[in-house]
Design an enzyme around this catalytic site. Sequence first.
Site, PDB file in Angstrom:
ATOM      1  N   LYS A  44       0.828  -1.189   0.000  1.00 40.23           N
ATOM      2  CA  LYS A  44       0.000   0.000   0.000  1.00 40.23           C
ATOM      3  C   LYS A  44       0.868   1.247   0.000  1.00 40.23           C
ATOM      4  O   LYS A  44       0.381   2.344  -0.224  1.00 40.23           O
ATOM      5  CB  LYS A  44      -0.868   0.041   1.281  1.00 40.23           C
ATOM      6  CG  LYS A  44      -1.745  -1.153   1.485  1.00 40.23           C
ATOM      7  CD  LYS A  44      -2.429  -1.018   2.886  1.00 40.23           C
ATOM      8  CE  LYS A  44      -3.038  -2.337   3.285  1.00 40.23           C
ATOM      9  NZ  LYS A  44      -3.368  -2.349   4.715  1.00 40.23           N
ATOM     10  N   GLY A  45       2.126   1.062   0.265  1.00 47.37           N
ATOM     11  CA  GLY A  45       3.024   2.195   0.511  1.00 47.37           C
ATOM     12  C   GLY A  45       3.117   3.228  -0.589  1.00 47.37           C
ATOM     13  O   GLY A  45       3.362   4.402  -0.319  1.00 47.37           O
ATOM     14  N   GLU A 100       7.179   2.556  -6.434  1.00 47.80           N
ATOM     15  CA  GLU A 100       7.384   2.044  -5.078  1.00 47.80           C
ATOM     16  C   GLU A 100       7.629   3.200  -4.104  1.00 47.80           C
ATOM     17  O   GLU A 100       8.082   4.281  -4.510  1.00 47.80           O
ATOM     18  CB  GLU A 100       8.579   1.062  -5.122  1.00 47.80           C
ATOM     19  CG  GLU A 100       8.967   0.411  -3.831  1.00 47.80           C
ATOM     20  CD  GLU A 100       7.880  -0.434  -3.181  1.00 47.80           C
ATOM     21  OE1 GLU A 100       6.837   0.117  -2.824  1.00 47.80           O
ATOM     22  OE2 GLU A 100       8.118  -1.644  -2.998  1.00 47.80           O
ATOM     23  N   ASP A 101       7.337   2.968  -2.834  1.00 48.89           N
ATOM     24  CA  ASP A 101       7.582   4.016  -1.833  1.00 48.89           C
ATOM     25  C   ASP A 101       9.051   4.097  -1.452  1.00 48.89           C
ATOM     26  O   ASP A 101       9.636   5.172  -1.387  1.00 48.89           O
ATOM     27  CB  ASP A 101       6.702   3.803  -0.582  1.00 48.89           C
ATOM     28  CG  ASP A 101       6.846   2.413   0.032  1.00 48.89           C
ATOM     29  OD1 ASP A 101       7.557   1.557  -0.535  1.00 48.89           O
ATOM     30  OD2 ASP A 101       6.226   2.175   1.085  1.00 48.89           O
ATOM     31  N   ASP A 104      14.718  -0.438   0.105  1.00 46.91           N
ATOM     32  CA  ASP A 104      15.508  -0.560   1.331  1.00 46.91           C
ATOM     33  C   ASP A 104      16.597  -1.613   1.076  1.00 46.91           C
ATOM     34  O   ASP A 104      17.651  -1.290   0.535  1.00 46.91           O
ATOM     35  CB  ASP A 104      14.527  -0.949   2.448  1.00 46.91           C
ATOM     36  CG  ASP A 104      15.148  -1.001   3.824  1.00 46.91           C
ATOM     37  OD1 ASP A 104      16.219  -0.430   4.020  1.00 46.91           O
ATOM     38  OD2 ASP A 104      14.549  -1.634   4.720  1.00 46.91           O
ATOM     39  N   LYS A 132      17.252   3.849   0.469  1.00 45.83           N
ATOM     40  CA  LYS A 132      18.171   3.786   1.624  1.00 45.83           C
ATOM     41  C   LYS A 132      19.372   2.965   1.176  1.00 45.83           C
ATOM     42  O   LYS A 132      19.413   1.750   1.404  1.00 45.83           O
ATOM     43  CB  LYS A 132      17.494   3.025   2.768  1.00 45.83           C
ATOM     44  CG  LYS A 132      16.715   3.839   3.744  1.00 45.83           C
ATOM     45  CD  LYS A 132      16.350   2.924   4.920  1.00 45.83           C
ATOM     46  CE  LYS A 132      14.991   3.232   5.450  1.00 45.83           C
ATOM     47  NZ  LYS A 132      14.517   2.255   6.423  1.00 45.83           N
ATOM     48  N   PHE A 153      14.267   4.427  10.131  1.00 46.48           N
ATOM     49  CA  PHE A 153      12.946   3.904   9.778  1.00 46.48           C
ATOM     50  C   PHE A 153      11.988   5.079   9.663  1.00 46.48           C
ATOM     51  O   PHE A 153      11.742   5.789  10.634  1.00 46.48           O
ATOM     52  CB  PHE A 153      12.455   2.892  10.820  1.00 46.48           C
ATOM     53  CG  PHE A 153      11.217   2.187  10.356  1.00 46.48           C
ATOM     54  CD1 PHE A 153      11.294   1.091   9.501  1.00 46.48           C
ATOM     55  CD2 PHE A 153       9.962   2.639  10.744  1.00 46.48           C
ATOM     56  CE1 PHE A 153      10.151   0.467   9.044  1.00 46.48           C
ATOM     57  CE2 PHE A 153       8.805   2.011  10.297  1.00 46.48           C
ATOM     58  CZ  PHE A 153       8.904   0.928   9.445  1.00 46.48           C
ATOM     59  N   VAL A 154      11.478   5.299   8.468  1.00 43.79           N
ATOM     60  CA  VAL A 154      10.651   6.473   8.208  1.00 43.79           C
ATOM     61  C   VAL A 154       9.177   6.113   8.008  1.00 43.79           C
ATOM     62  O   VAL A 154       8.847   4.995   7.616  1.00 43.79           O
ATOM     63  CB  VAL A 154      11.164   7.276   6.981  1.00 43.79           C
ATOM     64  CG1 VAL A 154      12.479   7.943   7.284  1.00 43.79           C
ATOM     65  CG2 VAL A 154      11.286   6.387   5.741  1.00 43.79           C
ATOM     66  N   ASP A 160       4.318   3.213   6.416  1.00 47.24           N
ATOM     67  CA  ASP A 160       3.634   2.970   7.690  1.00 47.24           C
ATOM     68  C   ASP A 160       4.541   2.397   8.760  1.00 47.24           C
ATOM     69  O   ASP A 160       5.618   1.879   8.488  1.00 47.24           O
ATOM     70  CB  ASP A 160       2.494   1.969   7.473  1.00 47.24           C
ATOM     71  CG  ASP A 160       3.011   0.541   7.298  1.00 47.24           C
ATOM     72  OD1 ASP A 160       3.883   0.330   6.440  1.00 47.24           O
ATOM     73  OD2 ASP A 160       2.559  -0.350   8.039  1.00 47.24           O
TER      74      ASP A 160
HETATM   75  P1  IMP Z   1      13.031  -4.022   0.852  1.00 48.31           P
HETATM   76  O1  IMP Z   1      12.575  -5.330   0.281  1.00 48.31           O
HETATM   77  O2  IMP Z   1      13.915  -4.235   2.052  1.00 48.31           O
HETATM   78  O3  IMP Z   1      13.666  -3.099  -0.155  1.00 48.31           O
HETATM   79  O4  IMP Z   1      11.773  -3.334   1.488  1.00 48.31           O
HETATM   80  C1  IMP Z   1      10.825  -2.719   0.780  1.00 48.31           C
HETATM   81  C2  IMP Z   1       9.588  -2.504   1.618  1.00 48.31           C
HETATM   82  O5  IMP Z   1       9.857  -2.462   3.020  1.00 48.31           O
HETATM   83  C3  IMP Z   1       8.990  -1.158   1.294  1.00 48.31           C
HETATM   84  O6  IMP Z   1       8.100  -1.250   0.219  1.00 48.31           O
HETATM   85  C4  IMP Z   1       8.309  -0.785   2.601  1.00 48.31           C
HETATM   86  O7  IMP Z   1       7.015  -1.323   2.623  1.00 48.31           O
HETATM   87  C5  IMP Z   1       9.138  -1.455   3.669  1.00 48.31           C
HETATM   88  N1  IMP Z   1      10.072  -0.497   4.296  1.00 48.31           N
HETATM   89  C6  IMP Z   1      11.401  -0.455   4.150  1.00 48.31           C
HETATM   90  N2  IMP Z   1      11.949   0.561   4.855  1.00 48.31           N
HETATM   91  C7  IMP Z   1      10.919   1.181   5.458  1.00 48.31           C
HETATM   92  C8  IMP Z   1      10.833   2.337   6.322  1.00 48.31           C
HETATM   93  O8  IMP Z   1      11.812   3.010   6.687  1.00 48.31           O
HETATM   94  N3  IMP Z   1       9.584   2.674   6.724  1.00 48.31           N
HETATM   95  C9  IMP Z   1       8.464   1.985   6.364  1.00 48.31           C
HETATM   96  N4  IMP Z   1       8.507   0.907   5.559  1.00 48.31           N
HETATM   97  C10 IMP Z   1       9.717   0.505   5.109  1.00 48.31           C
END
Ligand code: IMP
Length: 177
Positions: A44-45, A100-101, A104, A132, A153-154, A160
């Site tokens: 949903k981000g 994408e939001d 990470d 990040k 963590f934002v 969310d």
């Molecule tokens: P990744 O697979 O580690 O790149 O994570 C991606 C997903 O993790 C994002 O689409 C977010 O939903 C969640 N996420 C990663 N970092 C944060 C953060 O700082 N705040 C909130 N959600 C996060």
Amino acid sequence: MAYFEETVEVMVTAEQIQKRVAELGAQITADYKGKDLTLVGIMKGSIFFLTDLARHVDLPCTIELMGVSSYQGGTETTGEVRVTHDVTKPMHGRHVLLVEDIVDTGLTMRFLLDNMAARGPASVKVATLLEKPSRAKVKIPLDYKGFTIEDRFVVGYGLDYGEKYRNLPFVGVMRTD
Ligand code: IMP
């Protein structure tokens, strides 16, 4: 916004977000002129970013949503990704822009890129509001990026913590004091 600003320390202001989103929209408009563009928002981000960005894309694009789950709660990714909602139309032959939001570790986006590529689109690119880089476990080519942020963590503007704070107009860090 008194409650929000008392509980969350602003990292990227609403004004900064809106300015950057308009710039990205203009760039996408120029890059996809004459092409059959589909914006695929990752739920949903990305929904706030998706709807703002789409209004700055001056092209007749289509919009789809995809839901994935990579977090089991808490703030650490497990690396395991599953599709919870799929697009409603075939992506074959389309120019797909994944929206994408935040990228990470990159594991979610790696999964999404592989998943999309298997459907035979004309192209697949990535637009993310935040990155990040210090947390990256896999290298993802980010074609359109809003902001690079430090390893905090934002929340806000779609992001969310325990399903809350998505509706903040800015991105920030929860105050612990
Ligand atoms: P990744 O697979 O580690 O790149 O994570 C991606 C997903 O993790 C994002 O689409 C977010 O939903 C969640 N996420 C990663 N970092 C944060 C953060 O700082 N705040 C909130 N959600 C996060």
